[in-house]
Scaffold this active site. Structure first.
Site, PDB file in Angstrom:
ATOM      1  CE1 TYR A 141      -3.368  -2.577   0.596  1.00 26.16           C
ATOM      2  CE2 TYR A 141      -4.725  -0.715   1.227  1.00 26.16           C
ATOM      3  CZ  TYR A 141      -4.706  -1.802   0.670  1.00 26.16           C
ATOM      4  OH  TYR A 141      -5.896  -2.845   0.541  1.00 26.16           O
ATOM      5  CE  LYS A 191       2.695 -18.132  -2.074  1.00 25.61           C
ATOM      6  NZ  LYS A 191       2.196 -19.380  -1.970  1.00 25.61           N
ATOM      7  CG  ASP A 223      -1.003 -20.509  -0.659  1.00 25.42           C
ATOM      8  OD1 ASP A 223      -0.510 -20.606   0.488  1.00 25.42           O
ATOM      9  OD2 ASP A 223      -0.507 -21.288  -1.325  1.00 25.42           O
ATOM     10  CG  ASP A 247      -7.689  -5.113   1.487  1.00 27.59           C
ATOM     11  OD1 ASP A 247      -8.696  -4.586   2.198  1.00 27.59           O
ATOM     12  OD2 ASP A 247      -7.851  -5.329   0.180  1.00 27.59           O
ATOM     13  CG  ASP A 251     -13.383  -7.633   2.005  1.00 29.79           C
ATOM     14  OD1 ASP A 251     -13.104  -6.922   3.063  1.00 29.79           O
ATOM     15  OD2 ASP A 251     -13.921  -7.184   1.084  1.00 29.79           O
TER      16      ASP A 251
HETATM   17  C1  IPM Z   1     -10.422  -1.611   3.963  1.00 31.08           C
HETATM   18  C2  IPM Z   1     -10.670  -1.031   2.750  1.00 31.08           C
HETATM   19  C3  IPM Z   1      -9.523  -0.062   2.381  1.00 31.08           C
HETATM   20  C4  IPM Z   1      -8.118  -1.074   2.265  1.00 31.08           C
HETATM   21  C5  IPM Z   1      -9.848   0.618   1.158  1.00 31.08           C
HETATM   22  C6  IPM Z   1     -11.119   1.375   1.104  1.00 31.08           C
HETATM   23  C7  IPM Z   1      -8.525   1.653   0.704  1.00 31.08           C
HETATM   24  O1  IPM Z   1     -10.808  -2.125   1.820  1.00 31.08           O
HETATM   25  O2  IPM Z   1     -10.200  -0.807   5.015  1.00 31.08           O
HETATM   26  O3  IPM Z   1     -10.261  -2.941   4.247  1.00 31.08           O
HETATM   27  O4  IPM Z   1      -8.101  -1.564   1.294  1.00 31.08           O
HETATM   28  O5  IPM Z   1      -7.387  -1.042   3.088  1.00 31.08           O
HETATM   29 MG    MG Z   2     -10.605  -4.022   2.274  1.00 25.43          MG
END
Ligand code: IPM
Ligand code: MG
Length: 364
Positions: A141, A191, A223, A247, A251
């Site tokens: 990032y 990894k 993975d 990240d 999710d």
């Molecule tokens: C998160 C989001 C952010 C990230 C985006 C909105 C920049 O996906 O907080 O997980 O990738 O960190």
């Molecule tokens: Mg995210």
């Protein structure tokens, strides 16, 4: 006690859920005579429209002068053009970097009353209670070089996965500290079979482990971790990993809880320890859900639980944090549901009513 809080409601459903987080915070303030001094600022698309940038210097300064930040959500189709110079997400990334919020805590708990609203089999998600710690200010990032350029054979672009041992050490330490207060099992995800940055990560994790003989450390490839999260999520207690892996995995992990509308997060500028208050930014993990905005539909629980995390990590008000968490449980047990967690026979409520119900319980 007295605390100052920057509130950045942001875009879409952000203002609606932030308002309910504030409502519950005020209820706690009333009950325990704490004084929460609120200052509001713009972030994301609304800030771009108003000031030309996703986070103004003034707002950043205002945040630096507070004890914590409560953020709603940023983004929306209006600001989605990939060719645009400024994106709402820049505001979030600037806050993370400028305020050194390197430790992102994302707990995933399966609420027993919501087992029906997930896509996974109840026996798989039963008992899931894990916390992800994602490194938030390094890796792909932020590390340099990071750019796009023109060559004689066409366009090229690069992002860098770079970590210093100091960056790895402090985030791994957060993992060990939290594991100590839980089931004492830390999984460090990397990894290391391919990436040099992961090999350093693994070495540093093993070095820090020597200071925590009471915590069991396991290394897992990213993975394999993605697979194990679906196969046997209850296996995990505390998981620590670098920015991009975190990240993606968070999710995935959020789906264990049924709805993103239930999951809070904290981004901290230090290693959480009992008795130490750390500056942090608190936000629901869901996005701005533009299609739901302004309809009094969104689930405010993720934001309300983020407020509980704020009380715990930034204000040292652990008892008050637990009261909020218990209030959420009680309201869910009472059968109240927003649209995203609705099931047959339950009482459907909107954003405001859900916030009011929880605030009433929290006020005692
Ligand atoms: C998160 C989001 C952010 C990230 C985006 C909105 C920049 O996906 O907080 O997980 O990738 O960190
Ligand atoms: Mg995210």
């Amino acid at each position: 006690m007295q605390f100052s809080l920057a509130v950045l409601p942001g875009d879409g459903i952000g203002p609606e859920v932030a308002a309910e987080g504030v409502r519950v915070l005020q209820a706690i303030g009333k009950r325990f005579s704490h004084d929460f001094n609120l200052r509001y600022g713009l972030v994301g698309g609304v800030a771009i429209d108003e000031t030309g940038v996703a986070l103004s210097q003034d707002t950043l300064k205002m945040c630096q002068g507070c004890d914590a930040i409560l953020l709603g959500a940023v983004g929306g189709p209006k600001w989605d053009d990939p060719k645009a110079k400024i994106h709402p997400e820049d505001g979030l990334l600037t806050l993370r970097k400028e305020l050194e919020l390197f430790a992102n805590l994302r707990p995933v708990r399966v609420f027993p009353v919501l087992v029906d609203s997930t896509n996974l089999k109840p026996e798989v998600i039963k008992g899931v209670d894990l916390i992800f710690i994602r490194e938030l200010t390094g890796g792909l990032y932020f590390a340099r070089p990071k750019r796009q350029w023109q060559t004689s054979r066409g366009r090229r672009a690069t992002d860098s996965m770079t970590y210093s041992e100091q960056e790895i050490e402090r985030i791994v330490r957060v993992g060990f500290e939290l594991a100590r207060g839980r089931r004492k099992k830390l999984v460090s995800v990397d990894k290391a079979n391919v990436l040099e940055s992961s090999r350093l990560w693994r070495q540093v994790a093993m070095e820090v482990a020597e200071e925590y003989p009471d915590v069991e450390l396991e290394h897992m490839l990213v993975d394999a971790c993605a697979m194990r999260l679906i196969q046997n999520p209850a296996y995990f207690d505390v998981v620590v990993t670098e920015n991009m892996f975190g990240d993606i995995l968070t999710d995935e992990a959020s789906m264990l809880a049924g709805s993103m509308g239930m999951l809070p997060s904290a981004s901290l500028a230090g290693v959480p320890k009992e008795g130490v208050n750390i500056f942090g930014m608190y936000e629901p993990i869901h996005g701005s859900a533009p299609r739901r905005a302004g309809l009094d539909m969104a689930n405010p629980i993720a934001t309300i639980l983020s407020v509980a995390m704020m009380l715990r990590y930034s204000f040292g008000l652990v008892k008050e944090a637990k009261i909020i968490e218990a209030a959420v449980d009680e309201v869910l047990n009472g059968g109240y549901r927003t649209y995203d967690i609705m099931s047959e026979g339950k009482v459907r409520v909107g954003t405001k009513e859900m916030g009011e119900l929880i605030a009433r319980k929290a006020e005692g």
